[in-house]
Design a protein around this motif. Structure first.
Motif, PDB file in Angstrom:
ATOM      1  N   LEU A 121     106.188 -55.023  94.414  1.00 56.10           N
ATOM      2  CA  LEU A 121     107.483 -55.691  94.546  1.00 56.10           C
ATOM      3  C   LEU A 121     108.332 -55.369  93.322  1.00 56.10           C
ATOM      4  CD1 LEU A 121     106.362 -59.268  95.718  1.00 56.10           C
ATOM      5  CD2 LEU A 121     106.811 -57.244  97.127  1.00 56.10           C
ATOM      6  N   ILE A 122     109.605 -55.068  93.532  1.00 55.14           N
ATOM      7  CA  ILE A 122     110.498 -54.740  92.422  1.00 55.14           C
ATOM      8  C   ILE A 122     111.741 -55.617  92.497  1.00 55.14           C
ATOM      9  CG2 ILE A 122     109.661 -52.389  92.166  1.00 55.14           C
ATOM     10  CD1 ILE A 122     112.013 -51.390  93.751  1.00 55.14           C
ATOM     11  N   GLU A 123     112.126 -56.181  91.329  1.00 53.43           N
ATOM     12  CA  GLU A 123     113.304 -57.032  91.293  1.00 53.43           C
ATOM     13  C   GLU A 123     114.559 -56.182  91.154  1.00 53.43           C
ATOM     14  OE1 GLU A 123     113.402 -59.724  88.023  1.00 53.43           O
ATOM     15  OE2 GLU A 123     113.395 -58.158  86.496  1.00 53.43           O
ATOM     16  N   PRO A 124     115.741 -56.753  91.410  1.00 53.62           N
ATOM     17  CA  PRO A 124     116.991 -55.997  91.256  1.00 53.62           C
ATOM     18  C   PRO A 124     117.102 -55.395  89.857  1.00 53.62           C
ATOM     19  CG  PRO A 124     117.407 -58.057  92.394  1.00 53.62           C
ATOM     20  CD  PRO A 124     115.978 -58.111  91.934  1.00 53.62           C
ATOM     21  N   GLY A 125     117.458 -54.117  89.809  1.00 50.46           N
ATOM     22  CA  GLY A 125     117.623 -53.435  88.532  1.00 50.46           C
ATOM     23  C   GLY A 125     116.424 -52.623  88.104  1.00 50.46           C
ATOM     24  N   TYR A 126     115.252 -52.890  88.706  1.00 50.31           N
ATOM     25  CA  TYR A 126     114.051 -52.139  88.326  1.00 50.31           C
ATOM     26  C   TYR A 126     114.051 -50.791  89.044  1.00 50.31           C
ATOM     27  CZ  TYR A 126     109.227 -50.910  87.310  1.00 50.31           C
ATOM     28  OH  TYR A 126     108.103 -50.262  86.867  1.00 50.31           O
ATOM     29  N   LEU A 127     113.806 -49.716  88.297  1.00 49.04           N
ATOM     30  CA  LEU A 127     113.722 -48.375  88.867  1.00 49.04           C
ATOM     31  C   LEU A 127     112.270 -47.925  88.848  1.00 49.04           C
ATOM     32  CD1 LEU A 127     116.794 -46.677  87.122  1.00 49.04           C
ATOM     33  CD2 LEU A 127     116.680 -47.668  89.428  1.00 49.04           C
ATOM     34  N   MET A 128     111.768 -47.518  89.987  1.00 46.40           N
ATOM     35  CA  MET A 128     110.391 -47.049  90.072  1.00 46.40           C
ATOM     36  C   MET A 128     110.221 -45.758  89.287  1.00 46.40           C
ATOM     37  SD  MET A 128     108.245 -48.935  91.797  1.00 46.40           S
ATOM     38  CE  MET A 128     106.990 -47.826  92.456  1.00 46.40           C
ATOM     39  N   HIS A 130     107.870 -43.702  89.652  1.00 44.73           N
ATOM     40  CA  HIS A 130     107.418 -42.731  90.654  1.00 44.73           C
ATOM     41  C   HIS A 130     108.124 -43.053  91.963  1.00 44.73           C
ATOM     42  CE1 HIS A 130     104.285 -41.260  87.997  1.00 44.73           C
ATOM     43  NE2 HIS A 130     103.945 -42.507  87.774  1.00 44.73           N
ATOM     44  N   PRO A 131     109.287 -42.458  92.203  1.00 41.56           N
ATOM     45  CA  PRO A 131     110.075 -42.818  93.384  1.00 41.56           C
ATOM     46  C   PRO A 131     109.376 -42.522  94.698  1.00 41.56           C
ATOM     47  CG  PRO A 131     110.977 -40.865  92.293  1.00 41.56           C
ATOM     48  CD  PRO A 131     109.949 -41.430  91.382  1.00 41.56           C
ATOM     49  N   THR A 132     108.301 -41.715  94.670  1.00 43.27           N
ATOM     50  CA  THR A 132     107.584 -41.410  95.913  1.00 43.27           C
ATOM     51  C   THR A 132     106.643 -42.546  96.317  1.00 43.27           C
ATOM     52  OG1 THR A 132     105.826 -40.282  94.669  1.00 43.27           O
ATOM     53  CG2 THR A 132     107.648 -38.930  95.475  1.00 43.27           C
ATOM     54  N   LEU A 133     106.367 -43.473  95.394  1.00 44.74           N
ATOM     55  CA  LEU A 133     105.465 -44.573  95.714  1.00 44.74           C
ATOM     56  C   LEU A 133     106.222 -45.680  96.432  1.00 44.74           C
ATOM     57  CD1 LEU A 133     103.340 -44.841  92.439  1.00 44.74           C
ATOM     58  CD2 LEU A 133     102.747 -43.695  94.583  1.00 44.74           C
ATOM     59  N   PRO A 134     105.617 -46.251  97.473  1.00 40.70           N
ATOM     60  CA  PRO A 134     106.314 -47.296  98.234  1.00 40.70           C
ATOM     61  C   PRO A 134     106.455 -48.582  97.439  1.00 40.70           C
ATOM     62  CG  PRO A 134     104.042 -47.064  98.989  1.00 40.70           C
ATOM     63  CD  PRO A 134     104.285 -45.942  98.023  1.00 40.70           C
ATOM     64  N   ALA A 135     107.599 -49.225  97.587  1.00 40.53           N
ATOM     65  CA  ALA A 135     107.858 -50.501  96.915  1.00 40.53           C
ATOM     66  C   ALA A 135     108.795 -51.324  97.777  1.00 40.53           C
ATOM     67  CB  ALA A 135     108.469 -50.274  95.533  1.00 40.53           C
ATOM     68  N   VAL A 136     108.695 -52.631  97.615  1.00 41.31           N
ATOM     69  CA  VAL A 136     109.530 -53.561  98.368  1.00 41.31           C
ATOM     70  C   VAL A 136     110.476 -54.252  97.390  1.00 41.31           C
ATOM     71  CG1 VAL A 136     109.561 -55.634  99.798  1.00 41.31           C
ATOM     72  CG2 VAL A 136     107.733 -53.937 100.092  1.00 41.31           C
ATOM     73  N   ARG A 137     111.771 -54.112  97.616  1.00 47.26           N
ATOM     74  CA  ARG A 137     112.750 -54.743  96.738  1.00 47.26           C
ATOM     75  C   ARG A 137     112.954 -56.197  97.157  1.00 47.26           C
ATOM     76  NH1 ARG A 137     115.672 -52.901  92.898  1.00 47.26           N
ATOM     77  NH2 ARG A 137     115.227 -50.725  93.438  1.00 47.26           N
ATOM     78  N   ILE A 138     112.889 -57.091  96.173  1.00 41.33           N
ATOM     79  CA  ILE A 138     113.086 -58.512  96.445  1.00 41.33           C
ATOM     80  C   ILE A 138     114.402 -58.969  95.812  1.00 41.33           C
ATOM     81  CG2 ILE A 138     110.682 -59.128  96.854  1.00 41.33           C
ATOM     82  CD1 ILE A 138     112.147 -59.737  93.457  1.00 41.33           C
ATOM     83  N   ASP A 139     114.869 -60.142  96.204  1.00 45.45           N
ATOM     84  CA  ASP A 139     116.193 -60.596  95.778  1.00 45.45           C
ATOM     85  C   ASP A 139     116.184 -61.324  94.439  1.00 45.45           C
ATOM     86  OD1 ASP A 139     117.409 -59.615  98.097  1.00 45.45           O
ATOM     87  OD2 ASP A 139     116.911 -61.434  99.217  1.00 45.45           O
ATOM     88  N   ARG A 140     115.084 -62.043  94.143  1.00 47.67           N
ATOM     89  CA  ARG A 140     115.033 -62.880  92.944  1.00 47.67           C
ATOM     90  C   ARG A 140     113.714 -62.674  92.223  1.00 47.67           C
ATOM     91  NH1 ARG A 140     114.485 -68.291  94.099  1.00 47.67           N
ATOM     92  NH2 ARG A 140     113.176 -67.604  95.832  1.00 47.67           N
ATOM     93  N   ARG A 141     113.720 -62.832  90.911  1.00 50.74           N
ATOM     94  CA  ARG A 141     112.481 -62.697  90.155  1.00 50.74           C
ATOM     95  C   ARG A 141     111.415 -63.670  90.641  1.00 50.74           C
ATOM     96  NH1 ARG A 141     112.343 -62.122  83.700  1.00 50.74           N
ATOM     97  NH2 ARG A 141     113.074 -60.064  84.354  1.00 50.74           N
ATOM     98  N   LEU A 154     107.218 -53.316  83.457  1.00 47.60           N
ATOM     99  CA  LEU A 154     108.458 -53.659  82.753  1.00 47.60           C
ATOM    100  C   LEU A 154     109.262 -52.410  82.402  1.00 47.60           C
ATOM    101  CD1 LEU A 154     107.002 -56.165  80.131  1.00 47.60           C
ATOM    102  CD2 LEU A 154     107.971 -56.718  82.374  1.00 47.60           C
ATOM    103  N   ARG A 155     110.579 -52.555  82.452  1.00 51.05           N
ATOM    104  CA  ARG A 155     111.481 -51.518  81.970  1.00 51.05           C
ATOM    105  C   ARG A 155     112.638 -52.188  81.241  1.00 51.05           C
ATOM    106  NH1 ARG A 155     111.964 -46.304  85.841  1.00 51.05           N
ATOM    107  NH2 ARG A 155     112.227 -45.436  83.756  1.00 51.05           N
ATOM    108  N   HIS A 156     113.200 -51.453  80.285  1.00 52.38           N
ATOM    109  CA  HIS A 156     114.349 -51.950  79.524  1.00 52.38           C
ATOM    110  C   HIS A 156     115.442 -50.897  79.575  1.00 52.38           C
ATOM    111  CE1 HIS A 156     116.776 -53.311  76.082  1.00 52.38           C
ATOM    112  NE2 HIS A 156     116.210 -54.498  76.267  1.00 52.38           N
ATOM    113  N   ALA A 157     116.672 -51.351  79.662  1.00 53.14           N
ATOM    114  CA  ALA A 157     117.786 -50.413  79.836  1.00 53.14           C
ATOM    115  C   ALA A 157     118.005 -49.510  78.632  1.00 53.14           C
ATOM    116  CB  ALA A 157     119.065 -51.191  80.144  1.00 53.14           C
ATOM    117  N   GLU A 158     117.636 -49.975  77.427  1.00 53.85           N
ATOM    118  CA  GLU A 158     117.949 -49.206  76.223  1.00 53.85           C
ATOM    119  C   GLU A 158     116.730 -48.846  75.382  1.00 53.85           C
ATOM    120  OE1 GLU A 158     120.782 -51.544  74.117  1.00 53.85           O
ATOM    121  OE2 GLU A 158     122.332 -51.369  75.662  1.00 53.85           O
ATOM    122  N   LEU A 159     115.753 -49.731  75.299  1.00 56.41           N
ATOM    123  CA  LEU A 159     114.592 -49.464  74.444  1.00 56.41           C
ATOM    124  C   LEU A 159     113.708 -48.366  75.018  1.00 56.41           C
ATOM    125  CD1 LEU A 159     113.416 -53.077  73.494  1.00 56.41           C
ATOM    126  CD2 LEU A 159     114.829 -51.506  72.145  1.00 56.41           C
TER     127      LEU A 159
END
Length: 272
Positions: A121-128, A130-141, A154-159
């Motif tokens: 499951l990935i929250e809004p703003g998270y980029l996989m 490995h884009p080839t791997l299946p993931a389900v986008r959810i609306d809220r954390r 975890l991912r961070h926009a700048e770090l």
């Protein structure tokens, strides 16, 4: 070294056995086939959860054990079931996320659910990563915590990954184990769980010891595995921290680095 020295060949997948397009080269397949002919075992030890490796294991003809989820899962590929799994307490995961965000600002999160059919499951703003791997986008954390999980990504926009991982380790403490398993992949997993704990459990089931094991990897999450195994081989494309503790550095995953070593150990003439 005599080929009998290693009865267990432990390989990471991404950046190690797999090429950038998620395939295994013919040369690597031939080397692994020679390993099997010699009576040694090949064990996949990966950060990917069991559902995300099922097709790869089938393609490789693996019907035995695989260590998945950074060591949180011991998967029986032939039976398609988990022999052992550890989940990350979801309340602790939320607390850990809060501590990290208090230091670095907003992070974007995803989770791997537990089980052989668990979703990513990935929250809004998270980029996989490995884009080839299946993931389900959810609306809220909050929706990330709807079922038991094996880890948080975890991912961070700048770090950078190194910066995010270092901060996470400093503030998370015993709430979780922090790992970095690839570009754009900083993870929280159950405290004390590493690839080494999963590999040790699998080896015990196979009746094999650390000194009979050679391990291949490319990222800092492979360091515990290298510490446990009799020999650790880093890929040319590996993170500097892993190269620093490796017994050997081979060629890159794109240049059949695993095969280069296995051909030497298990008779190169037989696999070419």
């Amino acid at each position: 070294m005599d080929r009998s020295a290693y009865a267990l060949i432990a390989t990471d997948l991404d950046g190690t056995l797999l090429r950038g397009d998620d395939t295994v080269s013919d040369r690597s397949r031939a080397a692994l086939a020679r390993v099997a002919e010699a009576g040694a075992r090949h064990l996949v030890v990966t950060g990917r959860p069991a559902p995300r490796v099922r097709s790869l294991l089938e393609d490789l003809g693996c019907t035995g054990l695989a260590v998945c989820g950074q060591g949180a899962q011991l998967y029986d590929a032939g039976a398609d079931r988990l022999l052992w799994s550890v989940t990350l307490d979801r309340e602790l995961a939320e607390i850990a996320l809060g501590k990290i965000e208090a230091e670095v600002g907003q992070v974007y999160a995803a989770v791997d659910q537990d089980g052989v059919d668990g979703l990513t499951l990935i929250e809004p703003g998270y980029l996989m990563p490995h884009p080839t791997l299946p993931a389900v986008r959810i609306d809220r954390r909050d929706d990330l915590w709807c079922a038991p999980i094996s880890k948080v990504l975890l991912r961070h926009a700048e770090l950078s990954d190194d910066e995010l991982a270092a901060t996470a380790r400093a503030v998370v403490g015993s709430l979780a184990t922090v790992t970095m398993s690839g570009p754009g992949t900083v993870e929280l997993q159950p405290c004390g769980v590493t690839k080494a704990t999963g590999l040790a459990l699998a080896a015990a089931r196979l009746g094999l010891s650390p000194w009979q094991t050679i391990a291949f990897g490319d990222m800092p999450n492979d360091i515990p595995m290298f510490d446990w195994a009799g020999r650790g081989v880093a890929m040319a494309n590996a993170h500097p921290d892993l190269k620093a503790v490796a017994d050997e550095v081979t060629t890159s995953n794109e240049d059949d680095g695993i095969a280069v070593v296995l051909e030497r150990l298990f008779s190169a003439s037989a696999v070419r």
